[in-house]
Design a protein around this motif. Structure first.
Motif, PDB file in Angstrom:
ATOM      1  N   ASP A 144       0.840  -1.201   0.000  1.00  0.00           N
ATOM      2  CA  ASP A 144       0.000   0.000   0.000  1.00  0.00           C
ATOM      3  C   ASP A 144       0.872   1.248   0.000  1.00  0.00           C
ATOM      4  O   ASP A 144       0.988   1.962   0.991  1.00  0.00           O
ATOM      5  CB  ASP A 144      -0.924  -0.018   1.224  1.00  0.00           C
ATOM      6  N   ILE A 145       1.463   1.532  -1.134  1.00  0.00           N
ATOM      7  CA  ILE A 145       2.459   2.588  -1.247  1.00  0.00           C
ATOM      8  C   ILE A 145       1.864   3.978  -1.023  1.00  0.00           C
ATOM      9  O   ILE A 145       2.526   4.867  -0.502  1.00  0.00           O
ATOM     10  CB  ILE A 145       3.156   2.524  -2.625  1.00  0.00           C
ATOM     11  N   ASN A 146       0.617   4.189  -1.411  1.00  0.00           N
ATOM     12  CA  ASN A 146       0.004   5.511  -1.235  1.00  0.00           C
ATOM     13  C   ASN A 146      -0.826   5.628   0.041  1.00  0.00           C
ATOM     14  O   ASN A 146      -1.556   6.604   0.236  1.00  0.00           O
ATOM     15  CB  ASN A 146      -0.833   5.904  -2.452  1.00  0.00           C
ATOM     16  N   ASP A 147      -0.738   4.645   0.925  1.00  0.00           N
ATOM     17  CA  ASP A 147      -1.361   4.707   2.250  1.00  0.00           C
ATOM     18  C   ASP A 147      -2.859   4.970   2.222  1.00  0.00           C
ATOM     19  O   ASP A 147      -3.392   5.645   3.101  1.00  0.00           O
ATOM     20  CB  ASP A 147      -0.683   5.789   3.111  1.00  0.00           C
ATOM     21  N   ASP A 148      -3.544   4.423   1.218  1.00  0.00           N
ATOM     22  CA  ASP A 148      -4.997   4.620   1.160  1.00  0.00           C
ATOM     23  C   ASP A 148      -5.774   3.380   1.594  1.00  0.00           C
ATOM     24  O   ASP A 148      -6.994   3.330   1.453  1.00  0.00           O
ATOM     25  CB  ASP A 148      -5.438   5.063  -0.233  1.00  0.00           C
ATOM     26  N   PHE A 149      -5.062   2.369   2.092  1.00  0.00           N
ATOM     27  CA  PHE A 149      -5.662   1.123   2.572  1.00  0.00           C
ATOM     28  C   PHE A 149      -6.377   0.345   1.466  1.00  0.00           C
ATOM     29  O   PHE A 149      -7.253  -0.463   1.730  1.00  0.00           O
ATOM     30  CB  PHE A 149      -6.626   1.397   3.735  1.00  0.00           C
ATOM     31  N   VAL A 150      -5.982   0.594   0.227  1.00  0.00           N
ATOM     32  CA  VAL A 150      -6.509  -0.130  -0.936  1.00  0.00           C
ATOM     33  C   VAL A 150      -5.312  -0.606  -1.753  1.00  0.00           C
ATOM     34  O   VAL A 150      -4.384   0.175  -2.020  1.00  0.00           O
ATOM     35  CB  VAL A 150      -7.416   0.767  -1.803  1.00  0.00           C
ATOM     36  N   ILE A 151      -5.320  -1.865  -2.149  1.00  0.00           N
ATOM     37  CA  ILE A 151      -4.271  -2.398  -3.022  1.00  0.00           C
ATOM     38  C   ILE A 151      -4.775  -2.321  -4.455  1.00  0.00           C
ATOM     39  O   ILE A 151      -5.769  -2.970  -4.807  1.00  0.00           O
ATOM     40  CB  ILE A 151      -3.936  -3.859  -2.662  1.00  0.00           C
ATOM     41  N   ASP A 152      -4.123  -1.516  -5.287  1.00  0.00           N
ATOM     42  CA  ASP A 152      -4.610  -1.353  -6.653  1.00  0.00           C
ATOM     43  C   ASP A 152      -3.468  -1.027  -7.611  1.00  0.00           C
ATOM     44  O   ASP A 152      -2.289  -1.100  -7.245  1.00  0.00           O
ATOM     45  CB  ASP A 152      -5.712  -0.284  -6.708  1.00  0.00           C
ATOM     46  N   SER A 153      -3.846  -0.652  -8.833  1.00  0.00           N
ATOM     47  CA  SER A 153      -2.847  -0.403  -9.873  1.00  0.00           C
ATOM     48  C   SER A 153      -1.961   0.803  -9.562  1.00  0.00           C
ATOM     49  O   SER A 153      -0.831   0.894 -10.046  1.00  0.00           O
ATOM     50  CB  SER A 153      -3.538  -0.207 -11.231  1.00  0.00           C
ATOM     51  N   ALA A 154      -2.476   1.746  -8.757  1.00  0.00           N
ATOM     52  CA  ALA A 154      -1.655   2.902  -8.386  1.00  0.00           C
ATOM     53  C   ALA A 154      -0.444   2.463  -7.569  1.00  0.00           C
ATOM     54  O   ALA A 154       0.670   2.988  -7.745  1.00  0.00           O
ATOM     55  CB  ALA A 154      -2.492   3.908  -7.600  1.00  0.00           C
ATOM     56  N   ASP A 155      -0.647   1.498  -6.685  1.00  0.00           N
ATOM     57  CA  ASP A 155       0.468   0.975  -5.893  1.00  0.00           C
ATOM     58  C   ASP A 155       1.461   0.228  -6.783  1.00  0.00           C
ATOM     59  O   ASP A 155       2.676   0.381  -6.641  1.00  0.00           O
ATOM     60  CB  ASP A 155      -0.062   0.034  -4.809  1.00  0.00           C
ATOM     61  N   ALA A 156       0.944  -0.570  -7.703  1.00  0.00           N
ATOM     62  CA  ALA A 156       1.815  -1.293  -8.628  1.00  0.00           C
ATOM     63  C   ALA A 156       2.631  -0.322  -9.479  1.00  0.00           C
ATOM     64  O   ALA A 156       3.825  -0.538  -9.732  1.00  0.00           O
ATOM     65  CB  ALA A 156       0.988  -2.210  -9.519  1.00  0.00           C
ATOM     66  N   SER A 157       2.001   0.765  -9.907  1.00  0.00           N
ATOM     67  CA  SER A 157       2.691   1.765 -10.717  1.00  0.00           C
ATOM     68  C   SER A 157       3.817   2.424  -9.928  1.00  0.00           C
ATOM     69  O   SER A 157       4.911   2.654 -10.462  1.00  0.00           O
ATOM     70  CB  SER A 157       1.694   2.826 -11.187  1.00  0.00           C
ATOM     71  N   ALA A 158       3.571   2.706  -8.649  1.00  0.00           N
ATOM     72  CA  ALA A 158       4.604   3.317  -7.816  1.00  0.00           C
ATOM     73  C   ALA A 158       5.790   2.378  -7.629  1.00  0.00           C
ATOM     74  O   ALA A 158       6.955   2.802  -7.663  1.00  0.00           O
ATOM     75  CB  ALA A 158       4.007   3.699  -6.464  1.00  0.00           C
ATOM     76  N   ILE A 159       5.507   1.101  -7.439  1.00  0.00           N
ATOM     77  CA  ILE A 159       6.580   0.111  -7.287  1.00  0.00           C
ATOM     78  C   ILE A 159       7.387   0.008  -8.577  1.00  0.00           C
ATOM     79  O   ILE A 159       8.620  -0.057  -8.569  1.00  0.00           O
ATOM     80  CB  ILE A 159       5.992  -1.251  -6.888  1.00  0.00           C
ATOM     81  N   MET A 160       6.685   0.010  -9.699  1.00  0.00           N
ATOM     82  CA  MET A 160       7.365  -0.058 -10.996  1.00  0.00           C
ATOM     83  C   MET A 160       8.228   1.189 -11.213  1.00  0.00           C
ATOM     84  O   MET A 160       9.354   1.096 -11.736  1.00  0.00           O
ATOM     85  CB  MET A 160       6.322  -0.192 -12.106  1.00  0.00           C
ATOM     86  N   ALA A 161       7.716   2.342 -10.801  1.00  0.00           N
ATOM     87  CA  ALA A 161       8.471   3.584 -10.957  1.00  0.00           C
ATOM     88  C   ALA A 161       9.767   3.535 -10.148  1.00  0.00           C
ATOM     89  O   ALA A 161      10.812   4.022 -10.583  1.00  0.00           O
ATOM     90  CB  ALA A 161       7.618   4.770 -10.518  1.00  0.00           C
ATOM     91  N   TYR A 162       9.696   2.939  -8.962  1.00  0.00           N
ATOM     92  CA  TYR A 162      10.909   2.825  -8.142  1.00  0.00           C
ATOM     93  C   TYR A 162      11.923   1.898  -8.800  1.00  0.00           C
ATOM     94  O   TYR A 162      13.129   2.171  -8.785  1.00  0.00           O
ATOM     95  CB  TYR A 162      10.541   2.307  -6.752  1.00  0.00           C
ATOM     96  N   TYR A 163      11.445   0.833  -9.411  1.00  0.00           N
ATOM     97  CA  TYR A 163      12.325  -0.083 -10.138  1.00  0.00           C
ATOM     98  C   TYR A 163      13.035   0.657 -11.282  1.00  0.00           C
ATOM     99  O   TYR A 163      14.256   0.512 -11.479  1.00  0.00           O
ATOM    100  CB  TYR A 163      11.515  -1.257 -10.669  1.00  0.00           C
ATOM    101  N   VAL A 164      12.302   1.466 -12.012  1.00  0.00           N
ATOM    102  CA  VAL A 164      12.894   2.252 -13.101  1.00  0.00           C
ATOM    103  C   VAL A 164      13.913   3.247 -12.541  1.00  0.00           C
ATOM    104  O   VAL A 164      15.001   3.430 -13.101  1.00  0.00           O
ATOM    105  CB  VAL A 164      11.782   2.989 -13.887  1.00  0.00           C
ATOM    106  N   TYR A 165      13.554   3.876 -11.412  1.00  0.00           N
ATOM    107  CA  TYR A 165      14.453   4.831 -10.753  1.00  0.00           C
ATOM    108  C   TYR A 165      15.768   4.160 -10.359  1.00  0.00           C
ATOM    109  O   TYR A 165      16.863   4.693 -10.598  1.00  0.00           O
ATOM    110  CB  TYR A 165      13.739   5.410  -9.537  1.00  0.00           C
ATOM    111  N   LEU A 166      15.696   2.977  -9.755  1.00  0.00           N
ATOM    112  CA  LEU A 166      16.907   2.249  -9.377  1.00  0.00           C
ATOM    113  C   LEU A 166      17.730   1.873 -10.605  1.00  0.00           C
ATOM    114  O   LEU A 166      18.966   1.945 -10.592  1.00  0.00           O
ATOM    115  CB  LEU A 166      16.545   0.985  -8.600  1.00  0.00           C
ATOM    116  N   SER A 167      17.036   1.493 -11.669  1.00  0.00           N
ATOM    117  CA  SER A 167      17.722   1.080 -12.896  1.00  0.00           C
ATOM    118  C   SER A 167      18.479   2.232 -13.543  1.00  0.00           C
ATOM    119  O   SER A 167      19.416   2.015 -14.314  1.00  0.00           O
ATOM    120  CB  SER A 167      16.712   0.488 -13.886  1.00  0.00           C
ATOM    121  N   SER A 168      18.049   3.467 -13.218  1.00  0.00           N
ATOM    122  CA  SER A 168      18.721   4.635 -13.788  1.00  0.00           C
ATOM    123  C   SER A 168      19.808   5.185 -12.869  1.00  0.00           C
ATOM    124  O   SER A 168      20.350   6.256 -13.119  1.00  0.00           O
ATOM    125  CB  SER A 168      17.693   5.735 -14.083  1.00  0.00           C
ATOM    126  N   GLY A 169      20.096   4.453 -11.780  1.00  0.00           N
ATOM    127  CA  GLY A 169      21.181   4.855 -10.891  1.00  0.00           C
ATOM    128  C   GLY A 169      20.745   5.511  -9.602  1.00  0.00           C
ATOM    129  O   GLY A 169      21.595   5.989  -8.838  1.00  0.00           O
TER     130      GLY A 169
END
Length: 353
Positions: free
Chosen positions: A316-341
């Protein structure tokens, strides 16, 4: 059909993640832009309804002394007369009831006592990357304030800084704030999630008193001392009463677990690996896919839940107590961020500005 839905969602997530901004700590302002003019300490300047005072002369710096307007929006510039603005002074915006939005420059390092106190309609303010100190009662009584996202390099939060900010649902205390002072979060009645980042060491008594609807308090292993009645209590008619719906999330054999058991607060073991759903020590597209799979399962109409409470908190990355695509998108964004250094920790990336 389920696989098609999952594939479509993950594709959208990948596109969205590639468009996410890169977060980087702002460097100190370039002193080469500072004017060569010399002014005496205490010299005042006025520009666009804001009064500034020169409080430092060896390396000239301005502090906002007073906002004289009665508008809905205030924008503080980086420099005035070529001099860097790095501080919001005591009571500079106090009781400006029409103020809704404040934009602060990347040069701000301090927000002083009572700076925005009782700005009852203030909804939005940014916390610049170089901000180091939030002094006492700086946002006390800002009852309309929402979406507070503190910067990761903040080192100090004063007494009653966010007292009575009743619309804030989630608050993360950055790890460089070693001590959470008394009454910082008092009467934040809408505060469902209070998160302490790794690095916080002590929580003073009554730090989050009277947060009636708090659902989860997240306490990392770095916390060495939780004073009596520091978390999970309300004070009514001369008595301290435990909040009935809250849970403490923490590691086994830590101060968090001791405090939870001593105060009869439910304790949930948590590993603090935000976004790492498969527990392989990394945050990758696989983790984003797992969150999407959980979302699809829950959206099927069968209300199926595969995640435990601890896993839900990790997802629950956005702390809204709902597991949804917004949380998945945030996790994916962090993966991209790490991949860019990028080198922010998951806590810093997800929950700090």
């Amino acid at each position: 059909m389920k696989n098609k839905i999952l594939a479509a969602l993950l594709t959208g997530t990948l596109i969205g993640a590639s468009m996410m901004p890169y977060h980087a700590f702002a460097a100190d302002y370039d002193n080469s832009q500072t004017t060569e003019k010399k002014y005496a300490s205490g010299t005042e300047f006025e520009q666009d309804d804001i009064v500034y005072i020169l409080y430092k002369t060896d390396e000239p710096r301005l502090r906002v002394k007073e906002w004289k307007a009665d508008k809905r929006e205030a924008v503080v510039p980086e420099t005035v007369e070529g001099i860097i603005v790095d501080s919001i002074g005591n009571s500079a915006f106090i009781k400006k009831e029409n103020l809704i939005r404040v934009e602060l420059p990347s040069t701000i390092r301090e927000i002083n006592d009572h700076a925005f106190e009782d700005c009852s309609n203030l909804r939005t303010v940014n916390f610049p990357a170089c901000l180091e100190k939030l002094d006492s009662a700086s946002f006390n009584g800002c009852t309309a304030l929402r979406d507070v996202k503190l910067n990761r390099c903040l080192t100090s939060i004063g007494l009653c800084a966010f007292q009575s900010c009743s619309k804030v649902n989630s608050l993360t205390i950055p790890g460089y704030v070693e001590t959470l002072s008394s009454h910082v979060c008092q009467m934040m009645t809408g505060l469902y999630t209070l998160r302490l980042c790794n690095g916080v060491k002590k929580v003073v008594g009554e730090a989050a008193l009277n947060d009636y609807d708090q659902k989860r308090i997240i306490i990392p292993p770095s916390v060495e001392e939780l004073e009596p009645y520091s978390l999970g209590y309300r004070f009514h008619s001369g008595n301290y009463d435990g909040i009935t719906n809250t849970k403490i999330f923490g590691a086994k054999n830590t101060e968090a677990e001791r405090y939870a058991h001593a105060n009869k607060i439910p304790f949930v073991e948590f590993d603090f690996k935000y976004g790492d759903m498969d527990n392989d020590g990394k945050v990758t597209s696989v983790d984003a896919s797992m969150v999407l799979q959980e979302y699809v399962s829950r959206s099927s109409g069968k209300h199926e839940k595969g995640f435990t409470e601890a896993q839900e908190l990790k997802a629950d990355i956005n702390d809204d107590f709902v597991i949804d695509s917004a949380d998945a998108s945030a996790i994916m964004a962090y993966y991209v961020y790490l991949s860019s250094g990028g080198d922010y920790t998951p806590e810093e990336y997800f929950f700090c500005s």
